[in-house]
Design a protein around this motif. Structure first.
Motif, mmCIF file in Angstrom:
data_model
loop_
_atom_site.group_PDB
_atom_site.id
_atom_site.type_symbol
_atom_site.label_atom_id
_atom_site.label_comp_id
_atom_site.label_asym_id
_atom_site.label_seq_id
_atom_site.Cartn_x
_atom_site.Cartn_y
_atom_site.Cartn_z
ATOM 1 N N GLY A 15 1.321 -1.067 -0.513
ATOM 2 C CA GLY A 15 0.127 0.188 0.291
ATOM 3 C C GLY A 15 0.794 1.470 0.037
ATOM 4 N N GLN A 16 2.238 1.276 0.934
ATOM 5 C CA GLN A 16 2.894 2.633 0.926
ATOM 6 C C GLN A 16 3.416 2.684 -0.626
ATOM 7 O OE1 GLN A 16 2.389 4.992 2.878
ATOM 8 N NE2 GLN A 16 1.414 3.814 4.247
ATOM 9 N N LEU A 17 3.941 1.484 -1.461
ATOM 10 C CA LEU A 17 5.117 1.645 -2.416
ATOM 11 C C LEU A 17 3.696 2.221 -3.253
ATOM 12 C CD1 LEU A 17 6.913 -2.317 -2.698
ATOM 13 C CD2 LEU A 17 7.492 0.418 -2.261
ATOM 14 N N ILE A 18 2.428 1.302 -3.215
ATOM 15 C CA ILE A 18 1.622 2.261 -4.689
ATOM 16 C C ILE A 18 0.733 3.615 -4.047
ATOM 17 C CG2 ILE A 18 -1.026 2.012 -4.399
ATOM 18 C CD1 ILE A 18 -0.937 -0.862 -4.636
ATOM 19 N N ARG A 19 0.909 3.735 -2.897
ATOM 20 C CA ARG A 19 1.275 5.649 -2.716
ATOM 21 C C ARG A 19 1.905 6.135 -2.430
ATOM 22 N NH1 ARG A 19 1.853 7.911 3.156
ATOM 23 N NH2 ARG A 19 1.053 10.423 2.355
ATOM 24 N N LEU A 20 2.829 5.638 -2.511
ATOM 25 C CA LEU A 20 4.361 6.332 -3.537
ATOM 26 C C LEU A 20 4.429 7.104 -4.557
ATOM 27 C CD1 LEU A 20 6.994 7.237 -2.832
ATOM 28 C CD2 LEU A 20 8.791 4.876 -2.772
ATOM 29 N N VAL A 21 4.531 5.560 -5.423
ATOM 30 C CA VAL A 21 3.730 6.159 -7.115
ATOM 31 C C VAL A 21 3.035 6.944 -7.668
ATOM 32 C CG1 VAL A 21 3.433 4.452 -9.224
ATOM 33 C CG2 VAL A 21 5.382 3.173 -7.513
ATOM 34 N N ARG A 22 2.202 6.940 -7.159
ATOM 35 C CA ARG A 22 1.480 7.410 -7.426
ATOM 36 C C ARG A 22 1.549 9.451 -6.996
ATOM 37 N NH1 ARG A 22 -3.995 4.343 -4.877
ATOM 38 N NH2 ARG A 22 -4.127 2.968 -6.539
ATOM 39 N N LEU A 23 2.239 9.471 -6.050
ATOM 40 C CA LEU A 23 2.574 10.753 -5.762
ATOM 41 C C LEU A 23 3.507 11.388 -6.671
ATOM 42 C CD1 LEU A 23 2.594 10.426 -1.660
ATOM 43 C CD2 LEU A 23 1.320 12.237 -2.527
ATOM 44 N N MET A 24 4.268 10.559 -6.933
ATOM 45 C CA MET A 24 5.757 10.726 -7.930
ATOM 46 C C MET A 24 5.080 10.534 -9.239
ATOM 47 S SD MET A 24 8.564 7.702 -6.783
ATOM 48 C CE MET A 24 9.770 8.358 -8.175
ATOM 49 N N GLU A 25 4.069 10.170 -9.104
ATOM 50 C CA GLU A 25 3.440 10.220 -10.543
ATOM 51 C C GLU A 25 2.563 11.326 -11.420
ATOM 52 O OE1 GLU A 25 0.808 6.511 -10.992
ATOM 53 O OE2 GLU A 25 2.234 5.307 -12.090
ATOM 54 N N ARG A 26 1.963 11.955 -9.636
ATOM 55 C CA ARG A 26 1.519 13.425 -9.700
ATOM 56 C C ARG A 26 2.074 14.217 -9.671
ATOM 57 N NH1 ARG A 26 -1.256 14.049 -4.246
ATOM 58 N NH2 ARG A 26 -2.346 11.629 -5.458
ATOM 59 N N LYS A 27 3.664 13.981 -8.689
ATOM 60 C CA LYS A 27 4.404 15.502 -9.289
ATOM 61 C C LYS A 27 4.974 15.211 -10.547
ATOM 62 C CE LYS A 27 7.803 18.147 -6.562
ATOM 63 N NZ LYS A 27 7.335 18.933 -5.948
ATOM 64 N N HIS A 28 5.252 14.097 -10.913
ATOM 65 C CA HIS A 28 5.443 14.169 -12.699
ATOM 66 C C HIS A 28 4.787 15.263 -13.546
ATOM 67 C CE1 HIS A 28 8.532 13.111 -15.664
ATOM 68 N NE2 HIS A 28 7.437 13.065 -16.418
ATOM 69 N N ALA A 29 3.773 14.773 -13.811
ATOM 70 C CA ALA A 29 2.560 15.617 -14.312
ATOM 71 C C ALA A 29 2.777 16.730 -14.192
ATOM 72 C CB ALA A 29 0.786 14.605 -13.796
ATOM 73 N N GLN A 30 2.643 17.096 -12.267
ATOM 74 C CA GLN A 30 2.565 18.748 -12.536
ATOM 75 C C GLN A 30 4.163 19.241 -13.019
ATOM 76 O OE1 GLN A 30 0.394 20.639 -10.870
ATOM 77 N NE2 GLN A 30 1.600 22.132 -11.790
ATOM 78 N N TYR A 31 5.261 18.612 -12.572
ATOM 79 C CA TYR A 31 6.207 19.642 -13.481
ATOM 80 C C TYR A 31 6.051 19.588 -15.338
ATOM 81 C CZ TYR A 31 11.228 19.641 -14.832
ATOM 82 O OH TYR A 31 12.277 19.971 -15.574
ATOM 83 N N GLN A 32 5.133 18.530 -15.364
ATOM 84 C CA GLN A 32 5.045 18.492 -17.313
ATOM 85 C C GLN A 32 4.344 18.907 -17.493
ATOM 86 O OE1 GLN A 32 7.211 15.946 -18.570
ATOM 87 N NE2 GLN A 32 6.122 15.029 -19.690
ATOM 88 N N ALA A 33 3.766 19.276 -16.896
ATOM 89 C CA ALA A 33 2.214 21.039 -17.301
ATOM 90 C C ALA A 33 3.550 22.138 -16.612
ATOM 91 C CB ALA A 33 1.084 20.774 -15.972
ATOM 92 N N ASP A 34 4.283 22.361 -15.800
ATOM 93 C CA ASP A 34 4.496 23.264 -15.391
ATOM 94 C C ASP A 34 5.783 23.522 -16.081
ATOM 95 O OD1 ASP A 34 2.895 23.827 -13.724
ATOM 96 O OD2 ASP A 34 4.531 22.996 -12.007
ATOM 97 N N HIS A 35 6.349 22.448 -17.096
ATOM 98 C CA HIS A 35 7.849 22.707 -18.403
ATOM 99 C C HIS A 35 6.584 22.026 -19.252
ATOM 100 C CE1 HIS A 35 8.950 23.098 -14.030
ATOM 101 N NE2 HIS A 35 10.004 23.941 -14.837
ATOM 102 N N PRO A 36 6.802 22.798 -20.176
ATOM 103 C CA PRO A 36 5.707 22.304 -21.994
ATOM 104 C C PRO A 36 7.414 21.270 -22.815
ATOM 105 C CG PRO A 36 5.365 24.137 -21.729
ATOM 106 C CD PRO A 36 6.333 23.832 -20.462
ATOM 107 N N ASP A 37 8.129 21.655 -22.426
ATOM 108 C CA ASP A 37 9.587 21.028 -23.051
ATOM 109 C C ASP A 37 10.519 19.805 -21.984
ATOM 110 O OD1 ASP A 37 9.263 22.771 -25.173
ATOM 111 O OD2 ASP A 37 10.978 24.379 -24.291
#
Length: 176
Positions: A15-37
């Motif tokens: 459960g903690q690993l799933i939570r970590l992966v989701r948090l990392m995915e969310r963080k990466h998606a936010q980074y992608q949105a903030d940095h189009p390149d």
């Protein structure tokens, strides 16, 4: 066979690993949105391999990241368009092409690595040094075991036994 306590603890870790992966995915998606390149994570992984392992053929790179050649081809084309990777002739076989990280690709890799390391250091700053060392040790052990276990073929599970019907003269198996 694992005990109920072992399974409960494994469920907590999972459960903690799933939570970590989701948090990392969310963080990466936010980074992608903030940095189009920004480069997609899977594409960036190719750059990481080329920087760390040196020039490689596309097929070797595909094997290293456990992906199919058509996906790698599309991702490499994107890295080439961004100027992070270039194609060169293989000196051992002039008919083949090697993929090579450019100076800009190495710079992008190092910058991303530096930012990641600094963020993790900041996150762990108030942890005792021994806890940080233990985390690093346990994560290394876990990822090694995870990789080794993922590579092992799983034994085929026996099909469930057919249900048994009680009869006056005993029991008999019901047809599946």
């Amino acid at each position: 066979m694992p005990s109920d306590d072992d399974l409960a603890l494994a469920d907590e870790v999972s459960g903690q690993l799933i939570r970590l992966v989701r948090l990392m995915e969310r963080k990466h998606a936010q980074y992608q949105a903030d940095h189009p390149d920004a480069v997609e994570r899977a594409t960036y992984l190719l750059l990481v391999h080329l920087v760390k392992d040196g020039p490689r053929r596309a097929g070797t790179l595909a094997e290293a990241v456990h992906s199919d050649p058509s996906t790698i081809s599309r991702q490499v084309a994107h890295l080439v368009r961004l100027g992070l990777v270039e194609r060169t002739t293989d000196p051992e076989d002039g008919r083949a092409t090697l993929l090579v990280a450019t100076d800009e690709g190495r710079r992008v890799f190092e910058e991303n690595r530096r930012v990641r390391i600094e963020r993790i250091a900041e996150m762990l700053d108030d942890w005792p040094v021994e806890d940080r060392r233990k985390l690093a040790e346990l994560l290394a052990r876990f990822t090694t075991d995870f990789a080794n276990n993922a590579l092992k073929p799983r034994p085929a599970e026996a099909p469930p036994a057919p249900p048994v019907e009680a009869t006056a003269g005993g029991s008999r198996s019901l047809p599946g």
